[in-house]
Design a protein around this motif. Structure first.
Motif, PDB file in Angstrom:
ATOM      1  N   UNK A  28       0.805  -1.221   0.000  1.00 14.32           N
ATOM      2  CA  UNK A  28       0.000   0.000   0.000  1.00 14.32           C
ATOM      3  C   UNK A  28       0.840   1.273   0.000  1.00 14.32           C
ATOM      4  N   UNK A  29       2.171   1.094  -0.087  1.00 11.15           N
ATOM      5  CA  UNK A  29       3.095   2.225  -0.171  1.00 11.15           C
ATOM      6  C   UNK A  29       2.944   3.174   1.012  1.00 11.15           C
ATOM      7  N   UNK A  30       2.905   2.597   2.210  1.00 11.43           N
ATOM      8  CA  UNK A  30       2.858   3.381   3.445  1.00 11.43           C
ATOM      9  C   UNK A  30       3.903   2.797   4.397  1.00 11.43           C
ATOM     10  N   UNK A  31       4.069   3.422   5.562  1.00  6.69           N
ATOM     11  CA  UNK A  31       5.029   2.929   6.527  1.00  6.69           C
ATOM     12  C   UNK A  31       4.444   1.771   7.336  1.00  6.69           C
ATOM     13  N   UNK A  32       5.331   0.989   7.981  1.00  3.85           N
ATOM     14  CA  UNK A  32       4.886  -0.096   8.841  1.00  3.85           C
ATOM     15  C   UNK A  32       4.080   0.468  10.011  1.00  3.85           C
ATOM     16  N   UNK A  33       4.488   1.634  10.492  1.00  2.00           N
ATOM     17  CA  UNK A  33       3.757   2.276  11.585  1.00  2.00           C
ATOM     18  C   UNK A  33       2.313   2.566  11.180  1.00  2.00           C
ATOM     19  N   UNK A  34       2.136   3.016   9.928  1.00  2.61           N
ATOM     20  CA  UNK A  34       0.779   3.282   9.433  1.00  2.61           C
ATOM     21  C   UNK A  34      -0.051   2.005   9.387  1.00  2.61           C
ATOM     22  N   UNK A  35       0.567   0.896   8.991  1.00  2.00           N
ATOM     23  CA  UNK A  35      -0.142  -0.390   8.948  1.00  2.00           C
ATOM     24  C   UNK A  35      -0.629  -0.769  10.339  1.00  2.00           C
ATOM     25  N   UNK A  36       0.219  -0.586  11.352  1.00  2.00           N
ATOM     26  CA  UNK A  36      -0.188  -0.945  12.711  1.00  2.00           C
ATOM     27  C   UNK A  36      -1.320  -0.024  13.210  1.00  2.00           C
ATOM     28  N   UNK A  37      -1.313   1.241  12.761  1.00  3.03           N
ATOM     29  CA  UNK A  37      -2.435   2.135  13.102  1.00  3.03           C
ATOM     30  C   UNK A  37      -3.713   1.647  12.415  1.00  3.03           C
ATOM     31  N   UNK A  38      -3.562   1.166  11.178  1.00  6.56           N
ATOM     32  CA  UNK A  38      -4.722   0.617  10.466  1.00  6.56           C
ATOM     33  C   UNK A  38      -5.281  -0.601  11.213  1.00  6.56           C
ATOM     34  N   UNK A  39      -4.393  -1.439  11.716  1.00  4.42           N
ATOM     35  CA  UNK A  39      -4.833  -2.633  12.454  1.00  4.42           C
ATOM     36  C   UNK A  39      -5.626  -2.221  13.693  1.00  4.42           C
ATOM     37  N   UNK A  40      -5.160  -1.171  14.376  1.00  2.75           N
ATOM     38  CA  UNK A  40      -5.899  -0.664  15.537  1.00  2.75           C
ATOM     39  C   UNK A  40      -7.290  -0.197  15.129  1.00  2.75           C
ATOM     40  N   UNK A  41      -7.389   0.469  13.974  1.00  2.00           N
ATOM     41  CA  UNK A  41      -8.689   0.947  13.481  1.00  2.00           C
ATOM     42  C   UNK A  41      -9.616  -0.221  13.169  1.00  2.00           C
ATOM     43  N   UNK A  42      -9.061  -1.283  12.564  1.00  4.15           N
ATOM     44  CA  UNK A  42      -9.867  -2.457  12.230  1.00  4.15           C
ATOM     45  C   UNK A  42     -10.348  -3.139  13.503  1.00  4.15           C
ATOM     46  N   UNK A  43      -9.456  -3.251  14.496  1.00  5.62           N
ATOM     47  CA  UNK A  43      -9.858  -3.821  15.786  1.00  5.62           C
ATOM     48  C   UNK A  43     -10.963  -2.992  16.416  1.00  5.62           C
ATOM     49  N   UNK A  44     -10.849  -1.668  16.303  1.00  5.34           N
ATOM     50  CA  UNK A  44     -11.862  -0.790  16.864  1.00  5.34           C
ATOM     51  C   UNK A  44     -13.209  -0.948  16.201  1.00  5.34           C
ATOM     52  N   UNK A  45     -13.205  -1.449  14.962  1.00  4.52           N
ATOM     53  CA  UNK A  45     -14.458  -1.674  14.236  1.00  4.52           C
ATOM     54  C   UNK A  45     -15.093  -3.012  14.593  1.00  4.52           C
ATOM     55  N   UNK A  46     -14.444  -3.774  15.487  1.00  2.00           N
ATOM     56  CA  UNK A  46     -15.033  -5.037  15.939  1.00  2.00           C
ATOM     57  C   UNK A  46     -14.505  -6.267  15.253  1.00  2.00           C
ATOM     58  N   UNK A  47     -13.482  -6.129  14.417  1.00  2.97           N
ATOM     59  CA  UNK A  47     -12.889  -7.284  13.750  1.00  2.97           C
ATOM     60  C   UNK A  47     -11.589  -7.610  14.477  1.00  2.97           C
ATOM     61  N   UNK A  48     -11.502  -8.759  15.174  1.00  2.97           N
ATOM     62  CA  UNK A  48     -10.333  -9.068  16.011  1.00  2.97           C
ATOM     63  C   UNK A  48      -9.117  -9.475  15.188  1.00  2.97           C
TER      64      UNK A  48
END
Length: 313
Positions: A28-48
């Motif tokens: 996705x041409x972003x940083x690894x840090x951004x990916x981990x922030x995305x994972x937090x957002x997905x978890x916040x949406x209820x997907x573990x």
């Protein structure tokens, strides 16, 4: 855009047991840090989503959890796919990966039916011919929106006045066959709508900004221009030679045959510069029957055009 990336990550995790954060960052041409922030957002949406450490680790869905593939029906997925195709037609190549992932969710037995549904409606925002500078502006503005950085440009108003603007970009809008930028103008201390074709020397600045919440009723590209208080009844007559223009621009139920091969059309429009430009675009193929003051104004404009060209003969 972030929502595209989040949905793409979810679909990848549905189809693969583990994915490396570095692989997602490169994809996705972003940083690894951004990916981990995305994972937090997905978890916040209820997907573990779980991160597994170690040599064979990675990112995956929690063991025993499966995302319901029926969360979206096949028809809904087809509609999303069609919408992405439309956006991708004009500087939206970044959506191709998401389209590919959506396609991967469709069972092989339903692939032909899915392709049929996604080819029933094609919306292409790109103009005929080369796209050129407009596509470059769209690409730059999308980057500025993603990075939340201001942009500067010289803007030419409808009366030809040129002013320099520093703007916090909020939304790209496609309306009425034209692209616009909606953003906060620091000079005017208010939100403004800028037509991309009127921009010159567009530059992405380094200055960051924080987005404000905008009430939906304040968005300027709604239907306000069509409110009854803004409308004016206009009666047009298309000659027989111009009937094809009438058929291209108006619904068949609005066209009243004149008995001589032409049409009379009764419509409601706001009286502004757009209306006069629209009517003049038909040339001699159309005549305004009512109201009288629009007939007069068009006559004045036409006389001015004729005088300008006759002076060179």
């Amino acid at each position: 855009m972030k929502i595209d990336r989040l949905l793409s990550i979810v679909i990848l995790l549905m189809n693969r047991p583990l994915v490396q954060a570095k692989e997602l960052a490169e994809m996705f041409e972003v940083s690894v840090r951004t990916i981990y922030r995305d994972i937090d957002s997905i978890n916040g949406a209820g997907i573990p989503v779980v991160t597994y450490q170690g040599a064979n680790g990675g990112i995956g869905l929690m063991e025993g959890y499966r995302l319901d593939r029926n969360l979206l029906t096949e028809r809904e997925l087809a509609e999303i796919f069609t919408a992405l195709q439309s956006v991708s037609s004009y500087g939206g190549n970044g959506h191709n990966l998401l389209m590919e992932k959506i396609s991967s969710v469709i069972p092989p037995s339903q692939t032909d039916a899915f392709r049929s549904k996604t080819s029933q409606l094609i919306v292409d925002f790109s103009p005929w011919g080369l796209q050129g500078p407009l596509e470059e502006r769209l690409t730059l503005l999308k980057e500025a929106l993603e990075e939340k950085t201001t942009v500067s440009f010289d803007y030419v108003s409808a009366d030809g006045h040129v002013s320099h603007r520093l703007v916090e970009p909020y939304t790209l809008v496609h309306k009425g066959a034209a692209w616009y930028l909606y953003g906060y103008c620091t000079q005017r201390q208010d939100f403004r709508l800028f037509k991309l074709l009127r921009m010159r020397t567009l530059v992405k600045e380094k200055q960051k900004y924080s987005r404000q919440e905008i009430p939906v009723q304040d968005l300027p590209w709604g239907e306000g221009w069509k409110e009854a208080v803004n409308l004016l009844p206009v009666v047009l007559h298309f000659s027989a030679e111009g009937r094809h223009l009438a058929e291209d621009h108006f619904d068949s139920e609005e066209l009243e045959p004149d008995g001589c091969g032409g049409y009379t059309v009764k419509v409601n429009y706001p009286e502004n510069g757009w209306l006069y430009g629209f009517l003049l675009s038909f040339g001699t193929m159309v005549e305004v029957l009512e109201p009288e003051h629009i007939r007069c104004r068009l006559g004045e404009i036409a006389a001015g055009i004729a005088a300008k060209y006759s002076s060179h003969t």
